[in-house]
Design an enzyme around this catalytic site. Structure first.
Site, PDB file in Angstrom:
ATOM      1  N   GLU A  66       0.878  -1.177   0.000  1.00 31.96           N
ATOM      2  CA  GLU A  66       0.000   0.000   0.000  1.00 31.96           C
ATOM      3  C   GLU A  66       0.909   1.219   0.000  1.00 31.96           C
ATOM      4  O   GLU A  66       1.616   1.463   0.984  1.00 31.96           O
ATOM      5  CB  GLU A  66      -0.881   0.004   1.254  1.00 31.96           C
ATOM      6  CG  GLU A  66      -1.727  -1.248   1.366  1.00 31.96           C
ATOM      7  CD  GLU A  66      -2.767  -1.156   2.476  1.00 31.96           C
ATOM      8  OE1 GLU A  66      -3.677  -1.968   2.461  1.00 31.96           O
ATOM      9  OE2 GLU A  66      -2.649  -0.267   3.342  1.00 31.96           O
TER      10      GLU A  66
HETATM   11  P1  NAD Z   1       8.946   4.575   4.054  1.00 35.78           P
HETATM   12  O1  NAD Z   1       8.765   3.813   2.804  1.00 35.78           O
HETATM   13  O2  NAD Z   1      10.115   5.471   4.172  1.00 35.78           O
HETATM   14  O3  NAD Z   1       9.048   3.591   5.307  1.00 35.78           O
HETATM   15  C1  NAD Z   1       8.026   2.677   5.608  1.00 35.78           C
HETATM   16  C2  NAD Z   1       8.605   1.517   6.403  1.00 35.78           C
HETATM   17  O4  NAD Z   1       9.507   0.764   5.577  1.00 35.78           O
HETATM   18  C3  NAD Z   1       9.393   1.918   7.633  1.00 35.78           C
HETATM   19  O5  NAD Z   1       9.071   1.030   8.679  1.00 35.78           O
HETATM   20  C4  NAD Z   1      10.844   1.747   7.176  1.00 35.78           C
HETATM   21  O6  NAD Z   1      11.748   1.495   8.227  1.00 35.78           O
HETATM   22  C5  NAD Z   1      10.732   0.544   6.274  1.00 35.78           C
HETATM   23  N1  NAD Z   1      11.802   0.385   5.266  1.00 35.78           N
HETATM   24  C6  NAD Z   1      12.595   1.342   4.720  1.00 35.78           C
HETATM   25  N2  NAD Z   1      13.420   0.789   3.792  1.00 35.78           N
HETATM   26  C7  NAD Z   1      13.118  -0.538   3.750  1.00 35.78           C
HETATM   27  C8  NAD Z   1      13.593  -1.640   2.974  1.00 35.78           C
HETATM   28  N3  NAD Z   1      14.541  -1.487   2.034  1.00 35.78           N
HETATM   29  N4  NAD Z   1      13.051  -2.860   3.180  1.00 35.78           N
HETATM   30  C9  NAD Z   1      12.069  -3.032   4.096  1.00 35.78           C
HETATM   31  N5  NAD Z   1      11.586  -2.036   4.861  1.00 35.78           N
HETATM   32  C10 NAD Z   1      12.100  -0.801   4.698  1.00 35.78           C
HETATM   33  O7  NAD Z   1       7.580   5.370   4.276  1.00 35.78           O
HETATM   34  P2  NAD Z   1       7.215   6.384   5.453  1.00 35.78           P
HETATM   35  O8  NAD Z   1       7.940   7.664   5.214  1.00 35.78           O
HETATM   36  O9  NAD Z   1       7.354   5.717   6.765  1.00 35.78           O
HETATM   37  O10 NAD Z   1       5.649   6.590   5.199  1.00 35.78           O
HETATM   38  C11 NAD Z   1       5.135   7.535   4.332  1.00 35.78           C
HETATM   39  C12 NAD Z   1       4.700   6.879   3.034  1.00 35.78           C
HETATM   40  O11 NAD Z   1       3.722   5.887   3.318  1.00 35.78           O
HETATM   41  C13 NAD Z   1       4.022   7.855   2.095  1.00 35.78           C
HETATM   42  O12 NAD Z   1       4.482   7.652   0.789  1.00 35.78           O
HETATM   43  C14 NAD Z   1       2.549   7.494   2.212  1.00 35.78           C
HETATM   44  O13 NAD Z   1       1.778   7.861   1.106  1.00 35.78           O
HETATM   45  C15 NAD Z   1       2.627   6.011   2.409  1.00 35.78           C
HETATM   46  N6  NAD Z   1       1.384   5.482   3.013  1.00 35.78           N
HETATM   47  C16 NAD Z   1       0.523   4.751   2.222  1.00 35.78           C
HETATM   48  C17 NAD Z   1      -0.681   4.277   2.756  1.00 35.78           C
HETATM   49  C18 NAD Z   1      -1.634   3.464   1.909  1.00 35.78           C
HETATM   50  O14 NAD Z   1      -2.590   2.891   2.451  1.00 35.78           O
HETATM   51  N7  NAD Z   1      -1.457   3.377   0.613  1.00 35.78           N
HETATM   52  C19 NAD Z   1      -1.000   4.534   4.087  1.00 35.78           C
HETATM   53  C20 NAD Z   1      -0.110   5.281   4.867  1.00 35.78           C
HETATM   54  C21 NAD Z   1       1.098   5.747   4.309  1.00 35.78           C
END
Ligand code: NAD
Length: 457
Positions: free
Chosen positions: A231
């Site tokens: 997502e």
């Molecule tokens: P992010 O992608 O930076 O991080 C999300 C998670 O992934 C964190 O727990 C992080 O530690 C982990 N992560 C980072 N690199 C990784 C890797 N290589 N492998 C596995 N895990 C890894 O996102 P964020 O800044 O925490 O959240 C904001 C983003 O989330 C925005 O783009 C937002 O639109 C999206 N979001 C989407 C939904 C949806 O339902 N579509 C809901 C909420 C947030």
């Protein structure tokens, strides 16, 4: 040796007490324990699983001290106003019965016959699901994925965001206390720990976060064909047609652009308003924005707290600076306050499609407005993006409004309302906003494997 996760209170910029990151040995042990506990969990049967998860929901509802600690942890770690954090926690127990109803249908086997063959399709859990979560809804977002995985008979290892490790730990503690030992594991850390979790002996990744991380997870998961639900981010358009209810549209534009400081995946990030109603719409947006109180997230009167991190504020400020340099007009200028990561709401008009504010995910408190002359032009511009999470159209109940809704390239479309899915509908992104989907009975089946048994009649 483990590292610690350093976080700061976004309202003050002061460091919070560090949280230990998981070591690779701890991660391996959490996955192994989950794997061992999973067959027993499935054998409990659907009602047995539902019963334990109802106990968790009742605890979140009735144990006001635990619920309040969770809400305060969310506000302190990511700056969300306490009243909104409380609503997020309440959402955890309110959704439980809906999840149970959808998962019950998903877990039922199906029988059919054709050409003298009877086939039973058995729906079975995948095994261990890694739930990797973002920080903007640090409890309700992981809970949606965790509930889907557990109800369908899987074990879970959760990795909260490194910005919200305490909220993640408190949520984990509450839920794990009603579950068999080992079934629901927790690992803490940043991207490195997330990567290691994806590479470990898990069977599926249920991820909510950015597109870039979703792509990295997809690459890593390919080595063992691990199942995925991703997502991802959005850049939701809102089209306001001539004849729309300007008051209702302005209210939605403001609330959905600046609520949670715009840090919402289905936030409205681009407003396309018809030239004939542009001035009336913008005048009302300006008035409504002035009613929002920027303040201490722990105060009851606060509508908008600080942004979650310095990095997130910098992204938004850079997009605003780009818009200003390229001729956009600031109807309201967001107040920057220090110390802490404060940024008040901005209203910007004359946003051109090639500005960063129109083309990149903003995730900040900005109402970004462009004008259009022809409905076809608005639709084309709204769709000219790699994102396709939510969208909305505001207009009279007629064929034009319906036609725009049909033409919007998004997974979730709102007609004179927001795009958020109703309880039983899928939560789903189109284009690069998602892969697989959750909620709904069909969404639950993304956490399961169909197996067939055939026999001659
Ligand atoms: P992010 O992608 O930076 O991080 C999300 C998670 O992934 C964190 O727990 C992080 O530690 C982990 N992560 C980072 N690199 C990784 C890797 N290589 N492998 C596995 N895990 C890894 O996102 P964020 O800044 O925490 O959240 C904001 C983003 O989330 C925005 O783009 C937002 O639109 C999206 N979001 C989407 C939904 C949806 O339902 N579509 C809901 C909420 C947030």
């Amino acid at each position: 040796m483990s590292d610690s996760i350093e976080t700061r209170n976004p309202a003050t910029g002061e460091p919070l007490a560090p949280v230990e990151a998981s070591t690779s040995a701890q991660l391996t042990a959490a996955v192994a324990a989950a794997s061992e506990a999973q067959p027993g969990w499935w054998s409990l049967g659907f009602d047995g699983r539902a019963e334990l998860l109802r106990r968790f929901a009742a605890r979140v509802r009735d144990d006001s001290e635990a619920a309040e600690s969770l809400a305060r942890a969310i506000s302190t770690e990511m700056g969300k106003p306490l009243k909104n954090a409380r609503a997020e926690v309440a959402n955890v127990h309110k959704r439980t019965e809906t999840f149970i109803a959808r998962a019950r249908g998903a877990c039922e086997d199906e029988r059919g016959s054709e050409g003298g063959i009877e086939v039973t399709t058995q729906w079975r859990p995948l095994g261990v699901v890694a739930v990797i979560a973002p920080w903007n809804f640090p409890v309700s977002t992981p809970n949606n994925l965790v509930m889907s995985a557990l109800l369908t008979g899987n074990a879970v290892v959760l990795k909260p965001s490194e910005l919200t490790p305490r909220s993640g730990a408190l949520y984990h503690e509450l839920l794990a206390s009603v579950l068999p030992p080992g079934l629901f594991g927790l690992v803490q850390g940043g991207g490195g720990v997330g990567r290691a979790l994806v590479a470990s002996e898990i069977d599926m990744v249920a991820f909510t976060g950015s597109i870039a991380t979703g792509q990295a997870i997809m690459r890593e998961a390919a080595s063992a064909m691990k199942r995925l639900v991703l997502e991802l981010g959005g850049k939701d358009p809102m089209i306001v047609l001539p004849g729309a209810d300007v008051e209702a549209a302005a209210r939605f534009a403001v609330q959905n652009s600046i609520g949670n400081s715009g840090q919402v995946c289905v936030a409205t990030e681009r407003v396309f308003v018809h030239r004939a109603i542009e001035d009336a719409f913008i005048a009302r947006v300006r008035e409504l924005v002035s009613e929002f109180q920027l303040g201490d997230p722990l105060d009851d009167g606060t509508d908008i707290g600080p942004m979650a991190s310095e990095g997130q504020r910098e992204i938004v400020l850079a997009q605003l600076a780009d818009a200003r340099a390229r001729g956009a007009e600031f109807v309201v200028e967001g107040e920057v306050r220090n110390p802490g990561y404060w940024l008040g709401p901005s209203v910007v008009r004359g946003v051109a499609d090639d500005m960063r504010l129109a083309s990149e995910e903003t995730f900040g408190p900005v109402v970004a407005i462009s004008t259009y002359d022809e409905v076809g032009e608005a639709l084309r511009r709204a769709n000219a993006t790699k994102y396709g999470l939510g969208a909305s159209v505001w207009g009279p109940a007629d064929a034009t409004t319906q036609g725009v809704a049909e033409g919007l390239e998004a997974g979730m479309i709102g007609i004179n309302r927001g795009p958020s899915a109703a309880a039983g509908a899928p939560w789903v992104g189109w284009k690069m906003s998602g892969f697989g989907y959750t909620r709904s009975t069909a969404g639950m089946r993304n956490f399961m494997l169909p197996r067939t048994h055939a026999r001659n009649l």
